[in-house]
Design an enzyme around this catalytic site. Structure first.
Site, short mmCIF file in Angstrom:
data_model
loop_
_atom_site.label_atom_id
_atom_site.label_comp_id
_atom_site.label_asym_id
_atom_site.label_seq_id
_atom_site.Cartn_x
_atom_site.Cartn_y
_atom_site.Cartn_z
N GLY A 15 0.88 -1.15 -0.14
CA GLY A 15 0.14 -0.13 0.19
C GLY A 15 0.85 1.05 0.00
O GLY A 15 2.09 1.15 0.01
N THR A 69 -9.33 0.17 3.10
CA THR A 69 -9.47 1.77 3.08
C THR A 69 -10.63 2.28 2.15
O THR A 69 -10.64 3.37 1.95
CB THR A 69 -8.09 2.14 2.76
OG1 THR A 69 -7.64 1.49 1.46
CG2 THR A 69 -7.01 1.86 3.72
N THR A 108 -7.02 6.39 12.04
CA THR A 108 -7.68 7.51 10.94
C THR A 108 -8.34 8.84 11.74
O THR A 108 -8.83 8.32 12.66
CB THR A 108 -8.60 7.02 9.93
OG1 THR A 108 -9.25 7.93 9.13
CG2 THR A 108 -9.44 5.95 10.54
N TYR A 132 -16.32 2.54 7.80
CA TYR A 132 -15.14 2.81 7.76
C TYR A 132 -14.55 3.00 9.27
O TYR A 132 -13.41 2.36 9.58
CB TYR A 132 -14.26 3.30 6.61
CG TYR A 132 -13.05 3.66 6.80
CD1 TYR A 132 -11.96 2.83 6.57
CD2 TYR A 132 -12.62 5.02 6.96
CE1 TYR A 132 -10.53 2.91 6.58
CE2 TYR A 132 -11.17 5.41 6.99
CZ TYR A 132 -10.34 4.32 6.81
OH TYR A 132 -8.85 4.69 7.00
N TRP A 157 -5.72 12.37 5.20
CA TRP A 157 -5.41 13.00 3.86
C TRP A 157 -4.17 12.45 3.18
O TRP A 157 -3.22 13.48 2.85
CB TRP A 157 -5.50 14.30 3.99
CG TRP A 157 -6.88 15.12 4.23
CD1 TRP A 157 -7.98 14.32 4.77
CD2 TRP A 157 -7.37 16.18 3.87
NE1 TRP A 157 -9.09 15.22 4.84
CE2 TRP A 157 -8.89 16.46 4.32
CE3 TRP A 157 -6.92 17.44 3.27
CZ2 TRP A 157 -9.53 17.74 4.24
CZ3 TRP A 157 -7.78 18.75 3.38
CH2 TRP A 157 -9.07 18.50 3.62
#
Length: 289
Positions: A15, A69, A108, A132, A157
């Site tokens: 990733g 994600t 996150t 999520y 972000w």
């Protein structure tokens, strides 16, 4: 007498962030050995797979980047999101604890409601509004419940040179369109994977366990971020048109405000991430090479 290198396993090594960690320059000089595992090499949904990897490679630490994600897709695939983000995090946490390895779990801004007007502190109430976000919060809770030597690092972000991201999307659109609409009522902090990866390596070498917020410093809207991307790319003649979130409904609700306060980084005397604008300039130079 030579010092034994610190062996760090990275999950999700195919990733954006995982690849950045695996390819970080200068790790050897710091006495760090990184072993990256993509989906094929380590199945986080299998406790046995996690145990075998941590034991076989005698890991001193695990940086857990593997995650589901797809924010919008998660709304219709909650089981998959929770299996990877919650159960997968629990498995890697149990394996790390069992063999005495440190664990850095990447989380996150979506664990928060996203309706604040001041930056979220690490200790603020979590209240995710998407599948999520709920699955990532469940992962945090599983990791903390497992015990052991745990760091949780929330970010937002994220972009970098590996994988698709907002910076690339704006660049691609600018080459094919005269006009681009960008949301101006979502506020946050862009985070360059290189800066985040360097922070994670710094953090994992400490024993300062706990929850951290690590994003690019400074604040902007997606619209302002897009303006800066066009400036850095030198593209002329493209008109950016601000629009509202309501004009672009998505399956998963986006946080209107996801600025994270870096209280723990500052309190513990760690090196903070640079301003998002400086990071974007550095990224733009890097991809031109």
């Amino acid at each position: 007498m030579t010092t034994k290198p610190m062996r760090i396993i990275v999950t999700g090594a195919d990733g954006q962030l995982g690849r950045e960690l695996v390819n970080l320059p200068g790790l050897g000089e710091q006495g760090i050995q990184i072993l990256g595992f993509g989906r094929g090499g380590l199945d986080v949904t299998s406790l046995q797979s996690c145990r075998e990897a941590v034991k076989r490679y005698q890991a001193d630490a695990v940086i857990h980047c593997a995650a589901y994600t797809s924010v919008d897709k998660a709304e219709s695939e909650p089981d998959a999101a929770f299996r990877i983000n919650a159960e997968g995090s629990r498995n890697i946490a149990l394996a790390a604890r069992e063999y005495g390895a440190k664990l850095v779990c990447v989380s996150t801004d979506y664990v928060f409601e996203g309706t604040a007007s001041l930056p979220y502190k690490e200790s603020d109430e979590t209240k995710p509004r998407t599948v999520y976000g709920k699955s990532k919060l469940a992962g945090e809770q599983e990791v903390l419940a497992a015990g052991g030597k745990v760091f949780i690092v929330r970010t937002s972000w994220v972009y970098g040179k590996y994988g698709r991201n907002f910076v690339q999307t704006i660049g691609d659109l600018a080459r094919t369109r005269d006009e681009i609409q960008v949301v101006m009522d979502q506020i946050g902090s862009p985070t360059y994977t290189l800066d985040l990866a360097e922070f994670l390596i710094q953090l994992v070498q400490t024993n300062e366990y706990g929850i951290y917020h690590a994003t690019g410093s400074g604040v902007c809207s997606w619209y302002q971020f897009a303006q800066a991307i066009l400036e850095e790319s030198g593209v002329k003649g493209v008109k950016l048109v601000p629009c509202t979130t309501a004009e672009f409904p998505r399956p998963a609700r986006r946080p209107a405000y996801s600025v994270l306060q870096h209280g723990e980084i500052q309190r513990r005397g760690l090196k903070d991430l640079r301003h998002w604008r400086a990071a974007l300039a550095a990224y733009s130079e890097e991809i031109k090479k």
